[in-house]
Structures are given as C-alpha cells and as structure tokens.
Design a protein around this motif. Structure first.
Motif, PDB file in Angstrom:
ATOM      1  N   HIS A 184       3.612  -1.918  -7.032  1.00 34.94           N
ATOM      2  CA  HIS A 184       4.589  -2.959  -7.300  1.00 34.94           C
ATOM      3  C   HIS A 184       3.669  -4.233  -7.882  1.00 34.94           C
ATOM      4  O   HIS A 184       2.593  -4.177  -7.610  1.00 34.94           O
ATOM      5  CB  HIS A 184       5.233  -3.677  -6.172  1.00 34.94           C
TER       6      HIS A 184
ATOM      7  N   HIS B 149       3.812  -7.799  -8.680  1.00 31.83           N
ATOM      8  CA  HIS B 149       4.133  -8.848  -8.127  1.00 31.83           C
ATOM      9  C   HIS B 149       4.232 -10.087  -8.940  1.00 31.83           C
ATOM     10  O   HIS B 149       3.385 -10.392  -9.597  1.00 31.83           O
ATOM     11  CB  HIS B 149       3.574  -9.162  -6.803  1.00 31.83           C
TER      12      HIS B 149
ATOM     13  N   HIS C  78       0.084  -4.226  -5.973  1.00 31.76           N
ATOM     14  CA  HIS C  78       0.023  -4.010  -4.720  1.00 31.76           C
ATOM     15  C   HIS C  78       0.866  -2.660  -4.326  1.00 31.76           C
ATOM     16  O   HIS C  78       1.827  -2.320  -4.939  1.00 31.76           O
ATOM     17  CB  HIS C  78       0.160  -4.850  -3.365  1.00 31.76           C
TER      18      HIS C  78
ATOM     19  N   HIS D 142       3.758  -0.367  -2.806  1.00 30.61           N
ATOM     20  CA  HIS D 142       4.921  -0.998  -2.175  1.00 30.61           C
ATOM     21  C   HIS D 142       5.696   0.351  -1.287  1.00 30.61           C
ATOM     22  O   HIS D 142       6.831   0.464  -1.555  1.00 30.61           O
ATOM     23  CB  HIS D 142       5.737  -1.393  -3.109  1.00 30.61           C
TER      24      HIS D 142
ATOM     25  N   HIS E 278      10.374 -13.454  -1.066  1.00 33.08           N
ATOM     26  CA  HIS E 278      10.043 -13.018  -2.379  1.00 33.08           C
ATOM     27  C   HIS E 278      11.204 -12.015  -3.004  1.00 33.08           C
ATOM     28  O   HIS E 278      11.689 -11.249  -2.252  1.00 33.08           O
ATOM     29  CB  HIS E 278       8.988 -12.132  -2.080  1.00 33.08           C
TER      30      HIS E 278
ATOM     31  N   HIS F  49      12.050 -10.077  -6.407  1.00 35.02           N
ATOM     32  CA  HIS F  49      11.719  -9.360  -7.488  1.00 35.02           C
ATOM     33  C   HIS F  49      12.312  -9.633  -8.658  1.00 35.02           C
ATOM     34  O   HIS F  49      13.426  -9.784  -8.629  1.00 35.02           O
ATOM     35  CB  HIS F  49      11.641  -7.780  -7.160  1.00 35.02           C
TER      36      HIS F  49
ATOM     37  N   HIS G 145      12.701 -10.011  -0.263  1.00 30.73           N
ATOM     38  CA  HIS G 145      12.392  -9.707   1.366  1.00 30.73           C
ATOM     39  C   HIS G 145      11.180 -10.767   1.798  1.00 30.73           C
ATOM     40  O   HIS G 145      10.772 -11.514   0.893  1.00 30.73           O
ATOM     41  CB  HIS G 145      11.857  -8.257   1.363  1.00 30.73           C
TER      42      HIS G 145
ATOM     43  N   HIS H 107       7.631 -11.771   2.404  1.00 34.45           N
ATOM     44  CA  HIS H 107       6.487 -11.060   2.243  1.00 34.45           C
ATOM     45  C   HIS H 107       5.329 -11.130   3.403  1.00 34.45           C
ATOM     46  O   HIS H 107       4.131 -10.747   3.084  1.00 34.45           O
ATOM     47  CB  HIS H 107       5.651 -11.883   0.960  1.00 34.45           C
TER      48      HIS H 107
HETATM   49 CU1  C2O Z   1       4.623  -8.458  -3.503  1.00 36.21          CU
HETATM   50 CU2  C2O Z   1       8.271  -6.397  -2.561  1.00 36.21          CU
HETATM   51  O1  C2O Z   1       6.343  -7.367  -2.941  1.00 36.21           O
END
Ligand code: C2O
Ligand code: CU
Length: 462
Positions: free
Chosen positions: A89, A91, A131, A133, A399, A401, A444, A446
């Motif tokens: 992912h 970020h 990172h 995921h 967080h 996305h 979600h 983090h």
């Molecule tokens: Cu840095 Cu869903 O994450």
C-alpha cells in the motif's frame, strides 16, 4: 545514509528516477524497480545483543527510499519472498484504485513466490511511505515498510534534505521480534507498542551540520500503534507540510510536534547556533530520548538564510467549497473501558464477550470489520463530510485511502489537508473532502492492532 545532499539526488534522479538508499533499490533491465519482501537481519541498536531477524523490503529496514519527481510514474515489481501472502500500500498517495494494495478489495493477495506489478502516477509532492497491507500488524511490525518521497518540480532551497523514519519495536531478551502478534490486550488497549525506538532502522543518528545551514526534515511515524510526542531542537523551525500536503503558510514549530502512527511532518529548521549539539527525540514522561543529534561541522558553516521559508508549492488537491453534498456520521466504540455491549460481526449480532473470543474489540457504527456495503457511496466529484465521534477510552489515528481530507484548523492558517488524523477520547471531528478519486477506499484506524480488532470500514466513489 542519513545525509543526502540535494545535488546527490539530482544526479541520481537523472538516471533511474529512483535513488537507492536505505535498503538497496534494485532495478531490472527495463528500468522497473524491484521491491522484494524477504527475511533479513539488522542490528537495530548497538546495545542489542545482536542483529534482529526481520521481514524487509530488499534486505533492510526501512526498505529502499523511493524518490520520484511529482507528476512522474513509478513502475515497480513487487516480489513476495516471505511465507505469507502480501501486497504493498502506498500510504497517502492519491493513487489509481487498482494500485492501492488492499488485499481482497483492490487486488488479490500476492502469494509467496509470486509477484505483482505496480504502476502509478504521483500527483502530489511530499513525504509519503509504503507498507505491507495484508496482516499489516505482523508484517509492518516485522519491518515491511519504506519511505516514498515525491519531489517538487521546484524544491525549496535547503542545504540538506533529511528523511527520518521513526519506529518502535517490541523485542524480547535476545533482541528478537516478540512473537506476541494478535495479542488481545494489545488489540483492546493501545495497540502493539514497543520497547526499542529506531530512526531509519538504527538506534540513533548523528548528523553533521554547519552554522547557518537550513535543513528540511521529513519525519515519518512508521510505528504500529505508538503515538510519538517529539521534541524539536530549540532553533528557528517551521512546520511546512503535514502528511505530505503543504500548509498555506509555514507555521513556527519551536515547541515540538506529535505524530500518530502513519502521520508525517515536513519541517524546515535553521541551524542558527551550533555551539552545542542539538537533539531531536521522543518525549516520555518529561524525559527526552534522543534519536537524532545534530553536531557542529565547521566545514559546513555558511551564511545564514536571512528570509523565513516560503510556503511549499500547493498540491493539485481540489478542496470542498463551504457546503457538503452529504454528511455521514461514524461512531467509534469498543476497546477496554469502553461502553460497547454488542456489535454486528460477519452478519450476526454478538455480545462483546463473544467478539473478544473472535479477537475483535472495536466497532464503527455498530459493525466490526469491513462490511459488504460501504459506509457511503459518493458521486464522483461530490463533497463529502464524515463526522467521526470517538466514544472509546483510547486515542485513534483514522486513515482514509485515496484522498486527503480537510480537518478544522488548529492554530494554523487555513485547514490542513491530511490522510491520517488523531482523535482523542471524546473528540468529534468532521473530515471533509472532494470525493474525486473513483474506486473503493478503506477508512481505518492506523493503530494496526485496532484495525485487526475491527476498526475498519470503506467508502465507494463512482
Ligand atoms: Cu498506511 Cu490502510 O494504511
Ligand atoms: Cu485505533
């Protein structure tokens, strides 16, 4: 590699477009970057009995420092050399949904021995990270992350540009990763916090600076769940950007800054007086654990910069106007000392005791884990508001996305744009954003153990 001069970067960028640093970036014949998840060993601190067995990208933690010019495309092959499925992912990147790395939602799991090609444009300059995921709590907790810097076409004039990835690790007596992943106490309390702090995968860093030098510091909290109150050196210092996104005006930042998991801050610091070493570190119960010390190197002395820094060029994020098309409440409940009695899990109402037996402790709007239906479906281009209310006894780092949202100003001019925001117990915060990136996007906590424990939902933009 703690000191990276601007010039070094520009020459390297002329070649691959991505500069090897930290772990090595490996390019193959057609110029793609190879990012390989693999076991590795690293001495995380000289005081530890020996190297720690980790999961790494390309052999080291952090993984390779990926550096791309704003507007350019990153072409990368991820190879999975660990014995669990995974995905990467990116970020904070307003990315093409198919490249977002969310297993089971935007792509299938990349199984051991398999690979997946990522290819996406970087629309925004700033400090980002990547990172694993899938099983993020364990995979990130064992080291599967790296830093992604997107350079401005015209970067600010600084004498040194320094990436500082701050992490904490839970290690056992032998200095090995504590195997307590999935621990219910962590899930229902403050997450998996550690007992060792590192900066760029080492116990501490020493950085040579001259009087008059202007530094750009890119701070990234890569910890699973640790909130980091950071002390900054007592020098003229400005907060330039949060989560990659420039503030309208630089804000003086002398007192320090707190970063929740996943959050970033770009600072510009003038080293006006290097008579004594300067410390940047983690504040614990009024004590300073120094992570970075800036020491005087007279050969680097220079004429001080006489102007304060101008704002970084804004990124092309389209903000909401004053009204929202839609407002959606999101109520966070659960955890230790919370008031959650029961919640829906896998289509069934369950009492909290039973949820805990399934390793779950948190609910969003009364539902545990990602549901079949999204929290909201947004028409592309509409302005959305999500009003999050933290009815738990714990802070959280929410967080989203694929988008950056505005949060109400807290002391700086104009609302900041963020991808991760902290909510203390009792807080209510309205996130506002233009839903202009089509696809299915996770929202979600983090704190990765809270995510495991159910604190995850998603939105759809079409
Ligand atoms: Cu840095 Cu869903 O994450
Ligand atoms: Cu949380």
């Amino acid at each position: 590699m703690e000191q990276i001069s601007r010039r070094g970067f520009i020459t390297a960028l002329a070649g691959l477009g991505v500069l090897p640093s930290f772990a090595d970036a490996i390019g193959n014949m057609d110029g793609r970057v190879i990012l390989q998840a693999m076991p590795g060993r690293q001495q995380l601190d000289p005081e530890l009995p020996g190297p720690t067995a980790l999961w790494t990208f390309n052999g080291g933690v952090p993984g390779p420092l990926l550096r791309v010019m704003q507007g350019e495309r990153l072409e990368l092959t991820f190879r999975n050399g660990i014995d669990q499925g995974s995905a990467v992912h990116w970020h904070g990147i307003r990315i093409d949904n198919a490249m977002d790395g969310v297993v089971g939602m935007t792509q299938p799991s990349v199984l051991p021995g398999e690979s997946f090609d990522y290819s996406f444009v970087l629309p925004d300059a700033g400090t980002y990270w990547y990172h694993a995921h899938q099983h993020s709590s364990e995979q990130v907790g064992r080291g599967l992350y790296g830093i992604l810097v997107v350079d401005e076409q015209v970067p600010p004039l600084v004498d040194n540009d320094i990436v500082l990835a701050l992490d904490d690790w839970r290690l056992d007596q032998e200095g090995q990763i504590h195997e307590s992943f999935g621990n219910l106490h962590d899930i229902s309390h403050g997450g998996r916090t550690g007992n060792w702090l590192t900066v760029n995968g080492e116990g501490s860093k020493t950085i040579a600076v001259g009087n008059g030098e202007r530094l750009r510091l890119r701070l990234i909290n890569t910890a699973n769940s640790l909130i980091m109150p950071l002390h900054l050196p007592d020098q003229p210092c400005w907060l330039m950007a949060l989560d990659g996104m420039p503030l309208d005006q630089p804000v003086p930042a002398q007192t320090g800054i707190t970063l929740g998991p996943g959050q970033r801050a770009d600072l510009i610091m003038d080293c006006a007086d290097m008579a004594n070493p300067l410390a940047l570190g983690f504040v614990e119960r009024d004590e300073l654990i120094s992570l970075v010390s800036f020491v005087h190197d007279p050969s680097r002395d220079r004429q001080p910069h006489d102007d304060s820094p101008s704002p970084l060029p804004p990124n092309p994020v389209v903000r909401c106007d004053s009204s929202s098309d839609n407002s959606t409440p999101l109520i966070m409940q659960g955890g230790a000392m919370g008031d959650l009695q029961a919640a829906q899990y896998q289509g069934e109402m369950m009492a909290i005791r039973e949820l805990v037996r399934h390793g779950k402790a948190w609910a969003l709007n009364g539902v545990v884990d990602r549901t079949e239906k999204p929290l909201l479906t947004a028409r592309r281009g509409s302005c959305q508001e999500i009003v999050i209310e933290n009815r738990t006894a714990w802070p959280h780092a929410m967080h989203l996305h694929g988008h950056h949202f505005e949060v109400p100003a807290s002391g700086w001019p104009g609302p900041a744009l963020r991808d991760t925001v902290m909510l203390d117990p009792g807080d209510t915060l309205a996130l506002r954003f233009r839903a202009d990136n089509p696809g299915r996007w996770l929202l979600h906590c983090h704190m990765l153990e809270h995510q495991v424990g159910g604190m995850v939902t998603w939105i759809e933009v079409n």
